[in-house]
Scaffold this motif. Structure first.
Motif, mmCIF file in Angstrom:
data_model
loop_
_atom_site.group_PDB
_atom_site.id
_atom_site.type_symbol
_atom_site.label_atom_id
_atom_site.label_comp_id
_atom_site.label_asym_id
_atom_site.label_seq_id
_atom_site.Cartn_x
_atom_site.Cartn_y
_atom_site.Cartn_z
ATOM 1 N N ARG A 66 22.165 45.922 62.628
ATOM 2 C CA ARG A 66 22.108 44.473 62.643
ATOM 3 C C ARG A 66 23.293 43.889 63.404
ATOM 4 O O ARG A 66 24.414 44.357 63.284
ATOM 5 C CB ARG A 66 22.142 44.021 61.198
ATOM 6 C CG ARG A 66 22.082 42.581 61.009
ATOM 7 C CD ARG A 66 22.114 42.351 59.533
ATOM 8 N NE ARG A 66 22.693 41.060 59.319
ATOM 9 C CZ ARG A 66 22.546 40.380 58.225
ATOM 10 N NH1 ARG A 66 21.892 40.888 57.224
ATOM 11 N NH2 ARG A 66 23.069 39.203 58.106
ATOM 12 N N THR A 68 24.780 40.004 65.572
ATOM 13 C CA THR A 68 24.764 38.535 65.573
ATOM 14 C C THR A 68 24.590 37.979 66.977
ATOM 15 O O THR A 68 24.537 36.771 67.163
ATOM 16 C CB THR A 68 26.065 37.972 64.976
ATOM 17 O OG1 THR A 68 27.171 38.465 65.727
ATOM 18 C CG2 THR A 68 26.213 38.365 63.521
ATOM 19 N N PRO A 71 23.143 34.657 69.698
ATOM 20 C CA PRO A 71 22.826 33.661 68.670
ATOM 21 C C PRO A 71 21.656 32.753 69.041
ATOM 22 O O PRO A 71 20.927 32.297 68.167
ATOM 23 C CB PRO A 71 24.127 32.870 68.519
ATOM 24 C CG PRO A 71 24.918 33.137 69.749
ATOM 25 C CD PRO A 71 24.495 34.494 70.244
ATOM 26 N N ALA A 74 18.264 34.408 67.778
ATOM 27 C CA ALA A 74 18.325 35.032 66.457
ATOM 28 C C ALA A 74 16.920 35.249 65.908
ATOM 29 O O ALA A 74 16.044 34.399 66.054
ATOM 30 C CB ALA A 74 19.133 34.164 65.507
ATOM 31 N N LYS A 77 18.113 33.776 60.187
ATOM 32 C CA LYS A 77 19.413 33.209 59.805
ATOM 33 C C LYS A 77 19.660 33.609 58.357
ATOM 34 O O LYS A 77 18.737 33.663 57.551
ATOM 35 C CB LYS A 77 19.404 31.682 59.904
ATOM 36 C CG LYS A 77 19.100 31.165 61.290
ATOM 37 C CD LYS A 77 20.365 30.921 62.035
ATOM 38 C CE LYS A 77 20.033 30.235 63.366
ATOM 39 N NZ LYS A 77 21.119 30.224 64.259
ATOM 40 N N ASP A 88 24.655 32.781 59.317
ATOM 41 C CA ASP A 88 24.888 33.845 60.284
ATOM 42 C C ASP A 88 23.573 34.156 60.972
ATOM 43 O O ASP A 88 22.510 34.166 60.331
ATOM 44 C CB ASP A 88 25.373 35.127 59.597
ATOM 45 C CG ASP A 88 26.857 35.157 59.367
ATOM 46 O OD1 ASP A 88 27.571 34.304 59.930
ATOM 47 O OD2 ASP A 88 27.310 36.037 58.628
ATOM 48 N N THR A 89 23.650 34.429 62.251
ATOM 49 C CA THR A 89 22.454 34.858 62.956
ATOM 50 C C THR A 89 22.206 36.334 62.657
ATOM 51 O O THR A 89 23.132 37.097 62.385
ATOM 52 C CB THR A 89 22.603 34.661 64.477
ATOM 53 O OG1 THR A 89 23.752 35.382 64.918
ATOM 54 C CG2 THR A 89 22.748 33.212 64.833
ATOM 55 N N VAL A 90 20.954 36.729 62.688
ATOM 56 C CA VAL A 90 20.558 38.117 62.479
ATOM 57 C C VAL A 90 19.799 38.558 63.727
ATOM 58 O O VAL A 90 18.793 37.939 64.103
ATOM 59 C CB VAL A 90 19.668 38.265 61.228
ATOM 60 C CG1 VAL A 90 19.201 39.704 61.070
ATOM 61 C CG2 VAL A 90 20.413 37.789 59.986
ATOM 62 N N THR A 91 20.313 39.595 64.371
ATOM 63 C CA THR A 91 19.685 40.105 65.590
ATOM 64 C C THR A 91 19.649 41.629 65.546
ATOM 65 O O THR A 91 20.312 42.264 64.730
ATOM 66 C CB THR A 91 20.468 39.678 66.843
ATOM 67 O OG1 THR A 91 21.774 40.256 66.797
ATOM 68 C CG2 THR A 91 20.565 38.165 66.956
#
Length: 133
Positions: A66, A68, A71, A74, A77, A88-91
């Motif tokens: 995982r 961020t 952004p 993403a 979130k 926080d962004t999740v990427t």
């Protein structure tokens, strides 16, 4: 010094494009071959095969660490109690990503190779933005 940084950046961009191309070729040539896509500076503390074969991931085409970045693309979130940085962004982070070879992932690999130029040749930005569409 400025020229060295530009040369390093150009090298990384070529590397990111090349590894996408290699992934797609492996998947299209060897239909039973899955791909572990990882950064050279990633350090594995445990055998990652256990993670891929965990029952919760057996039906997943992509298992990824995982991140961020980026952004703006993403995939989700995450809410935190921190009043300043509460989201926080999740990427997908390409530090560690496992791709099961399937028709969907083969198509994704082809799409990534075709569009990575739109994302400054950044493979991590490309996958997150393509999956975000």
């Amino acid at each position: 010094p400025g020229k060295d940084i530009r040369n390093a950046s150009h090298f990384l961009q070529k590397l990111w494009v090349t590894r996408l191309r290699i992934m797609r070729r492996i998947m299209s040539t060897f239909s039973n071959c899955n791909v572990l896509y990882t950064d050279a500076d990633a350090i594995w503390i445990k055998d990652p095969v256990q993670l891929f074969n965990d029952p919760q991931h057996l039906s997943s085409n992509i298992v990824a660490s995982r991140g961020t970045f980026p952004p703006q693309c993403a995939l989700a979130k995450e809410l935190h109690n921190d009043p300043i940085n509460h989201l926080d962004t999740v990427t997908i982070c390409f530090g560690f990503t496992y791709f099961r070879n399937s028709p969907d992932v083969q198509q994704l690999a082809q799409n990534l190779e075709n569009v990575v130029g739109k994302y400054d040749d950044d493979d991590q930005e490309a996958i997150n933005c393509v999956l975000n569409l």
